[in-house]
Design an enzyme around this catalytic site. Structure first.
Site, PDB file in Angstrom:
ATOM      1  N   ASP A 180       0.550  -0.636  -4.963  1.00 23.53           N
ATOM      2  CA  ASP A 180      -0.820  -0.163  -5.152  1.00 23.53           C
ATOM      3  C   ASP A 180      -0.988   1.213  -4.516  1.00 23.53           C
ATOM      4  O   ASP A 180      -1.019   1.339  -3.287  1.00 23.53           O
ATOM      5  CB  ASP A 180      -1.795  -1.159  -4.527  1.00 23.53           C
ATOM      6  CG  ASP A 180      -3.252  -0.764  -4.732  1.00 23.53           C
ATOM      7  OD1 ASP A 180      -3.516   0.184  -5.510  1.00 23.53           O
ATOM      8  OD2 ASP A 180      -4.128  -1.400  -4.124  1.00 23.53           O
ATOM      9  N   LYS A 222       0.846  -1.181   0.000  1.00 25.48           N
ATOM     10  CA  LYS A 222       0.000   0.000   0.000  1.00 25.48           C
ATOM     11  C   LYS A 222       0.891   1.244   0.000  1.00 25.48           C
ATOM     12  O   LYS A 222       1.495   1.601   1.006  1.00 25.48           O
ATOM     13  CB  LYS A 222      -0.933  -0.016   1.210  1.00 25.48           C
ATOM     14  CG  LYS A 222      -1.987  -1.107   1.125  1.00 25.48           C
ATOM     15  CD  LYS A 222      -2.847  -0.947  -0.130  1.00 25.48           C
ATOM     16  CE  LYS A 222      -3.846  -2.068  -0.296  1.00 25.48           C
ATOM     17  NZ  LYS A 222      -4.648  -1.913  -1.527  1.00 25.48           N
ATOM     18  N   LYS A 226     -13.572  -6.248  -8.495  1.00 24.70           N
ATOM     19  CA  LYS A 226     -14.185  -6.281  -7.172  1.00 24.70           C
ATOM     20  C   LYS A 226     -15.687  -6.509  -7.329  1.00 24.70           C
ATOM     21  O   LYS A 226     -16.385  -5.711  -7.958  1.00 24.70           O
ATOM     22  CB  LYS A 226     -13.904  -4.987  -6.415  1.00 24.70           C
ATOM     23  CG  LYS A 226     -12.455  -4.849  -5.942  1.00 24.70           C
ATOM     24  CD  LYS A 226     -12.275  -3.591  -5.116  1.00 24.70           C
ATOM     25  CE  LYS A 226     -10.969  -3.639  -4.328  1.00 24.70           C
ATOM     26  NZ  LYS A 226      -9.782  -3.543  -5.168  1.00 24.70           N
ATOM     27  N   ASP A 260      -7.787  -0.566 -11.067  1.00 24.32           N
ATOM     28  CA  ASP A 260      -8.729  -1.083 -10.078  1.00 24.32           C
ATOM     29  C   ASP A 260      -9.916  -0.149  -9.924  1.00 24.32           C
ATOM     30  O   ASP A 260     -10.980  -0.355 -10.511  1.00 24.32           O
ATOM     31  CB  ASP A 260      -8.003  -1.278  -8.746  1.00 24.32           C
ATOM     32  CG  ASP A 260      -8.915  -1.792  -7.632  1.00 24.32           C
ATOM     33  OD1 ASP A 260     -10.124  -1.986  -7.865  1.00 24.32           O
ATOM     34  OD2 ASP A 260      -8.416  -1.996  -6.516  1.00 24.32           O
ATOM     35  N   GLU A 312      -0.027  -0.216  -9.627  1.00 30.45           N
ATOM     36  CA  GLU A 312      -1.483  -0.326  -9.582  1.00 30.45           C
ATOM     37  C   GLU A 312      -2.140   0.999  -9.230  1.00 30.45           C
ATOM     38  O   GLU A 312      -1.767   1.657  -8.255  1.00 30.45           O
ATOM     39  CB  GLU A 312      -1.904  -1.391  -8.555  1.00 30.45           C
ATOM     40  CG  GLU A 312      -3.418  -1.567  -8.482  1.00 30.45           C
ATOM     41  CD  GLU A 312      -3.828  -2.739  -7.621  1.00 30.45           C
ATOM     42  OE1 GLU A 312      -4.977  -2.718  -7.108  1.00 30.45           O
ATOM     43  OE2 GLU A 312      -3.035  -3.686  -7.458  1.00 30.45           O
TER      44      GLU A 312
END
Length: 367
Positions: free
Chosen positions: A193, A165, A265, A241, A218
């Site tokens: 990400d 992250k 998702k 994403d 990402e």
């Protein structure tokens, strides 16, 4: 078969590690999940779950699941839960947008469909293309050295795919990526990400600074257009994403070569019905996927496992075992991680049974 009642249960899901942090100083310590029960006149009930990642990740929030459900649920009574396309059009007709509100209802109806057919959901989604699926582990944002140190612990649990992250200060993120990369072994995969956290100039600095590292980038920036600029600045493999929120954005991104992988998702796109469609488009277009959700417990994890197991291995980049992050079980029969992998149950439907002593009384019901 007709829907006779819809009930919602609220349950808190505390984290084993205490806090989950990502870009822009966002964090969650206890997740607020909604479990939806769809009851029928045949005595067969189905279950779904929706758990937004706080209120600052996507246009969704926990209380919104339940307030949105109160809008649509009364207008679904009397409909056949097996008519999934019809049901989804009905939900869209009575509530514009808000796909996450509809996701748990859609999943609960897939659960019913599987129980009626006597088949696990992954067979209804195309069949068991894999025996089990590889999982990734998200590494919550903290100091660079601490994040790198977590790799060894997660590898001991069987993970070989690690999602850092990032999305904070560019210099710190460069250090995060470099230190974590030193911990990678042959066959490991590292993903950085940013969760929309970088501006374009920050993203440009980071991708240039880590261009010599084997790392996936990402969702660097908030908008699709900003991400596309960054994509064209780097040769590193690229994941989208948050901005892939439906068939329209997916088709545009495929046409423009905007990514190498997407994160699919389930609740973000409205449930399994639309996730299956997007999955099939990706397979037909040669785009691998991380198949997951925003967050959740046992029911979300089972749902992920069924969609992932029915996806060909070469297009299933990874999946997520959210129920291993939390301290509370909310259902029996859910997948458990084994050496960094999980599989979907072979029992009819999702293969889970809610623990009603944990869920408590419904916070909403109609019918």
């Amino acid at each position: 078969m007709k829907i006779t009642a819809i009930r919602a249960y609220q349950v808190d899901l505390p984290l084993k590690e205490g806090r989950y942090s990502w870009s822009n100083d966002n964090f969650v310590e206890v997740f607020d999940a909604t479990v939806v029960e769809v009851a029928t006149d045949a005595g067969i009930n189905g279950y779904g779950e929706c758990c937004p990642l706080g209120s600052a990740y996507l246009p969704s929030y926990a209380a919104g699941v339940r307030s949105g459900l109160a809008e649509i649920a009364p207008k679904l009574i009397g409909h056949d839960p097996r008519d999934l396309d019809v049901l989804n059009r009905r939900m869209d007709a009575v509530l514009r947008g808000h796909p996450y509100v509809k996701a748990a209802v859609d999943v609960a109806c897939w659960d019913i469909f599987g129980k009626v057919a006597g088949l696990p959901v992954h067979r209804l989604l195309g069949g068991p293309a894999q025996d089990d699926v590889k999982l990734y582990r998200a590494i919550s944002q903290e100091a660079p050295a601490a994040m790198a140190a977590r790799v060894a612990g997660y590898r001991d649990e069987g993970y070989t795919k690690f999602q850092l992250k990032v999305g904070g200060d560019a210099d710190t993120d460069i250090e995060r990526i470099r230190l974590a990369a030193k911990e990678m072994r042959r066959g490991d995969i590292l993903v950085a990400d940013a969760n929309t956290g970088w501006t374009m100039h920050e993203a440009a600095r980071v991708v240039a600074a880590v261009n010599d590292i084997d790392v996936y980038i990402e969702q660097p920036c908030p908008s699709y257009e900003e991400c596309l600029v960054t994509r064209r600045r780097t040769s590193l493999p690229f994941v989208l994403d948050e901005v892939i929120d439906g068939v329209g954005t997916l088709m545009r991104a495929i046409a423009e070569g905007a990514m190498d992988v997407i994160n699919l998702k389930i609740s973000k796109v409205g449930g399994l019905t639309r996730a299956r469609l997007m999955r099939d488009i990706c397979v037909a277009s040669g785009i691998p996927m991380t198949i997951e959700d925003t967050w959740g417990g046992d029911i979300v994890t089972a749902t992920i496992a069924h969609l992932a197991r029915s996806t060909p291995e070469e297009f299933c980049f990874s999946a997520t075992d959210f129920n291993s992050y939390g301290t509370r079980d909310i259902a029996t029969g859910a997948p458990s991680r084994v050496n960094g992998r999980m599989t979907a149950p072979d029992e009819p439907g999702l293969g889970i049974e809610p623990l009603f002593d944990v869920l408590g009384d419904p916070v909403y019901q109609v019918g």
